[in-house]
Design a protein around this motif. Structure first.
Motif, PDB file in Angstrom:
ATOM      1  N   LEU A   1       3.239  -0.109  -0.342  1.00  0.00           N
ATOM      2  CA  LEU A   1       2.164  -1.050   0.012  1.00  0.00           C
ATOM      3  C   LEU A   1       0.929  -0.287   0.481  1.00  0.00           C
ATOM      4  CD1 LEU A   1       1.454  -4.069   0.410  1.00  0.00           C
ATOM      5  CD2 LEU A   1       2.204  -3.823   2.765  1.00  0.00           C
ATOM      6  N   LEU A   2       1.151   0.647   1.400  1.00  0.00           N
ATOM      7  CA  LEU A   2       0.029   1.388   1.990  1.00  0.00           C
ATOM      8  C   LEU A   2      -0.702   2.233   0.956  1.00  0.00           C
ATOM      9  CD1 LEU A   2      -0.049   0.860   5.020  1.00  0.00           C
ATOM     10  CD2 LEU A   2       0.326   3.285   5.352  1.00  0.00           C
ATOM     11  N   GLU A   3       0.068   2.947   0.145  1.00  0.00           N
ATOM     12  CA  GLU A   3      -0.545   3.844  -0.843  1.00  0.00           C
ATOM     13  C   GLU A   3      -1.275   3.051  -1.922  1.00  0.00           C
ATOM     14  OE1 GLU A   3      -0.956   7.014  -0.764  1.00  0.00           O
ATOM     15  OE2 GLU A   3       0.203   7.312   1.055  1.00  0.00           O
TER      16      GLU A   3
ATOM     17  N   ILE B   1      -2.713   0.023  -1.658  1.00  0.00           N
ATOM     18  CA  ILE B   1      -3.959  -0.517  -1.109  1.00  0.00           C
ATOM     19  C   ILE B   1      -4.967   0.606  -0.875  1.00  0.00           C
ATOM     20  CG2 ILE B   1      -4.931  -1.657   0.915  1.00  0.00           C
ATOM     21  CD1 ILE B   1      -2.348  -3.317   0.991  1.00  0.00           C
ATOM     22  N   HIS B   2      -4.453   1.715  -0.418  1.00  0.00           N
ATOM     23  CA  HIS B   2      -5.293   2.890  -0.182  1.00  0.00           C
ATOM     24  C   HIS B   2      -5.932   3.367  -1.501  1.00  0.00           C
ATOM     25  CE1 HIS B   2      -6.403   6.203   2.387  1.00  0.00           C
ATOM     26  NE2 HIS B   2      -6.043   7.059   1.461  1.00  0.00           N
TER      27      HIS B   2
ATOM     28  N   LEU C   1      -5.064  -4.644   6.740  1.00  0.00           N
ATOM     29  CA  LEU C   1      -4.974  -4.465   5.297  1.00  0.00           C
ATOM     30  C   LEU C   1      -6.254  -4.891   4.579  1.00  0.00           C
ATOM     31  CD1 LEU C   1      -1.316  -5.645   4.584  1.00  0.00           C
ATOM     32  CD2 LEU C   1      -2.172  -3.310   4.708  1.00  0.00           C
TER      33      LEU C   1
ATOM     34  N   LYS D   1      -2.208   7.328   7.940  1.00  0.00           N
ATOM     35  CA  LYS D   1      -2.672   7.928   6.697  1.00  0.00           C
ATOM     36  C   LYS D   1      -3.335   9.262   7.015  1.00  0.00           C
ATOM     37  CE  LYS D   1      -2.881   6.913   3.332  1.00  0.00           C
ATOM     38  NZ  LYS D   1      -1.888   7.573   2.528  1.00  0.00           N
TER      39      LYS D   1
END
Lengths: 321, 307
Positions: free
Chosen positions: A241-243, A245-246, B145, B306
């Motif tokens: 999910l994070l990657e 969206i990133h 998000l 991140k």
């Protein structure tokens, strides 16, 4: 809180009309509310002024023509319908989609592979972990974008290595069909952040499971598919999910490598780069706002789909089905 | 491996078996040594590939421009600091140290802003019970998000109307108003795990929220404050989009924006000076990394940060 209400209940009678105890409780509550909002003030201000307010404003702007110098002009859905016939817009969607679809899985596979390699108890694991993480810290910087450009240019380092293997790409930076692999290599190079998160997840997998599987004669492939992957699924979900969206929001490296143009031949015209060009180079603020809302919608839909489908493949330990 | 050990246990007293098991043990030891060697060789090879671009940048900064493109070798034929001298002399009459100072100011103020606002906000969410808390908290999480592109256009218009373009205000105000939900979330998670008895005891002694926050919570918050400081600094230092939008005057440029201008101006010719400047721009980040690397890597694994 609990202590206060306990003493209040001890002194006051529930059925009796307001007593000192319940009055104290009420004023205590009011004081808590005041304190809560007092502490929340900076964030509330920021949320209203920098997030909620601008979001409403950009929703309005998305339906207008606005160039920063004359008043916004209402044009309904024109900005959105225009996107479908805007070849550059379609190009930016294609470029970004390809990047997300190919780059993210490769990055995660690399991250997981190295994490599993580093999960064994061996000397120097801490140092290796740090070395592999380092690119994640500097990868998005302008410095690395410059280095990348210099390495992938015609007759550059990568080109020369390619020539050794009999493959003369003639410089990746100027070749529209090679810029995407170059950009994907840059994101894969930064596999360290998801790797570290995978490592933390791998540590949580109880060793007994592997021992039990070994007793049953399971090989490494089965152990990976039946134990590692399911046990890791919450972390995998989080990373995915994070990657994803990133990746949608890549900007700086594409900007530097293409000199802000998205070239050659639109091959690095990533979504946010095109949004920037429309908004802050051409001053088509309405169109850019509409683009931003489509991005929010896309990210929202993807997040929703991830969460919906996750029920079938993400397993949380201690969860009964 | 296990079967070997089991055999030993079965009949250890028989001399033949003893000899055999010693031999097997030696064999196993040799095998594990070979395995370890293969592991290290393999991992080091991967590490070399990963580190190559960074090392190449560092070494190229010591080479004359003509020797950089296409030179795979890391070792310069004639190393010199000429590139650094050129890079330090600045761009268009503005000294390198001006850009460096701007970046440093922005990064330090970002850290101050983030720590101040995120700890206060987190305290409200984690330790005070008031109506509406849950709603606000879920809104804060929702912004995690949210692509920031949806707010930059109105934000730019707003700051432009207020005459704040070409100041540092647009780049810093969000930090002081806890606009980066990530840091708040990190601290809420930490604060929730601190024992409730702490503030309850202080409350019985008559302490208010301000005192509890300052004297009890803050001193215990060192780990997340440290993590947040490191990342707030590095993210601000590496930020390109914000400064690109808001800083148009050369004497206000942060390093990434200055670097970009430099690359545009010297595009064809001077790779050496570009590399030197790229190296200089990374020095603080690399220093942070060397000093805090354990902290950074642990922070990432526990908080899912991140890069």
């Amino acid at each position: 809180m609990t202590t206060v209400s306990l003493t209040a209940e001890a002194t006051g009678n529930r059925t009796a009309p307001p007593t000192k105890g319940s009055q104290a409780r009420r004023s205590r509550k009011a004081a808590e509310t005041r304190a809560g909002y007092a502490f929340l003030t900076p964030w509330l201000l920021g949320f209203l002024l920098l997030t909620a307010g601008p979001m409403i404003a950009s929703l309005y702007l998305a339906f207008t023509n606005y160039n920063l110098f004359s008043a916004p002009e209402w044009i309904g859905f024109d900005n959105f319908t225009r996107m479908f016939s805007d070849p550059q817009y379609i190009q930016s969607v294609k470029v970004t989609g390809l990047y997300v679809l190919i780059g993210t899985p490769i990055k995660l596979i690399a991250a997981l592979a190295v994490a599993m390699l580093l999960n064994s108890k061996r000397r120097g694991q801490g140092a290796y972990r740090s070395i592999f993480y380092a690119p994640s810290l500097i990868g998005a910087s302008v410095s690395i974008a410059i280095v990348w450009k210099a390495m992938f240019i015609d007759d550059g380092v990568v080109d020369q290595i390619g020539q050794v293997f009999g493959r003369d790409a003639g410089g990746w930076v100027g070749n529209p069909s090679m810029t995407m692999p170059m950009m994907i290599l840059l994101t894969v190079w930064q596999f360290g952040a998801p790797m570290v998160i995978f490592l933390a997840g791998l540590k949580q997998v109880p060793n007994e499971l592997y021992e039990a599987a070994e007793m049953d004669g399971a090989g490494p492939v089965r152990k990976f598919l039946r134990i590692t992957l399911p046990m890791l699924s919450p972390v995998l979900f989080f990373n995915l999910l994070l990657e994803t969206i990133h990746s949608f929001q890549i900007f700086g490296s594409a900007f530097i490598i293409s000199g802000g143009t998205g070239g050659p031949a639109g091959s690095t015209l990533f979504y946010t780069l095109y949004l920037y060009r429309r908004g802050f180079v051409d001053f088509q603020m309405g169109y850019a706002a509409a683009m931003a809302w489509v991005l929010v919608l896309a990210v929202g839909i993807i997040t929703f789909i991830f969460f919906k489908t996750s029920k079938s493949w993400v397993h949380y330990s201690g969860e009964t089905k | 491996m296990t079967s070997v050990l089991q055999k030993n246990v079965e009949t250890p007293e028989h001399p033949d078996n003893l000899e055999r098991s010693a031999e097997l043990r030696r064999e196993a030891k040799r095998k594990s040594l070979i395995k370890a060697a293969v592991f290290h060789v393999f991992v080091l090879a991967v590490a070399a590939v990963i580190l190559y671009p960074a090392l190449w940048m560092l070494m190229s900064s010591l080479k004359p421009s003509s020797e950089i493109v296409g030179n795979i070798s890391l070792i310069p034929d004639n190393a010199s600091f000429d590139n650094f001298v050129k890079a330090l002399s600045g761009i268009g009459g503005v000294s390198f140290w001006t850009f460096f100072g701007n970046s440093l100011f922005l990064a330090v103020m970002s850290v101050v802003g983030v720590i101040l606002s995120a700890t206060i906000t987190a305290y409200a969410f984690a330790r005070i019970e008031f109506p509406g808390r849950k709603v606000w908290f879920s809104m804060m999480i929702a912004t995690l998000l949210l692509p920031f592109h949806v707010v930059i256009i109105p934000q730019y218009i707003m700051f432009n109307e207020l005459g704040l373009v070409n100041t540092f205000v647009p780049l810093l105000i969000g930090k002081f108003l806890a606009a980066e939900a990530f840091f708040v979330f990190l601290m809420v998670q930490f604060m929730r795990n601190l024992p409730r008895e702490l503030d309850e005891a202080a409350r019985i002694d008559g302490a208010g929220h301000v005192r509890i926050f300052r004297s009890i919570m803050l001193p215990l918050m060192k780990p997340p404050v440290m993590t947040a400081s490191i990342f707030a600094f590095i993210w601000s230092w590496n930020d390109f989009f914000g400064p690109l939008l808001y800083l148009k005057k050369p004497d206000l440029f942060s390093l990434p924006v200055a670097l970009r201008i430099y690359v545009d101006q010297t595009s064809v010719s001077d790779y050496g000076a570009q590399m030197a400047m790229a190296v200089l721009a990374l020095v603080p980040v690399l220093l942070f990394f060397v000093i805090f690397q354990r902290f950074i890597v642990e922070g990432v694994s526990t908080q899912g940060l991140k890069g």
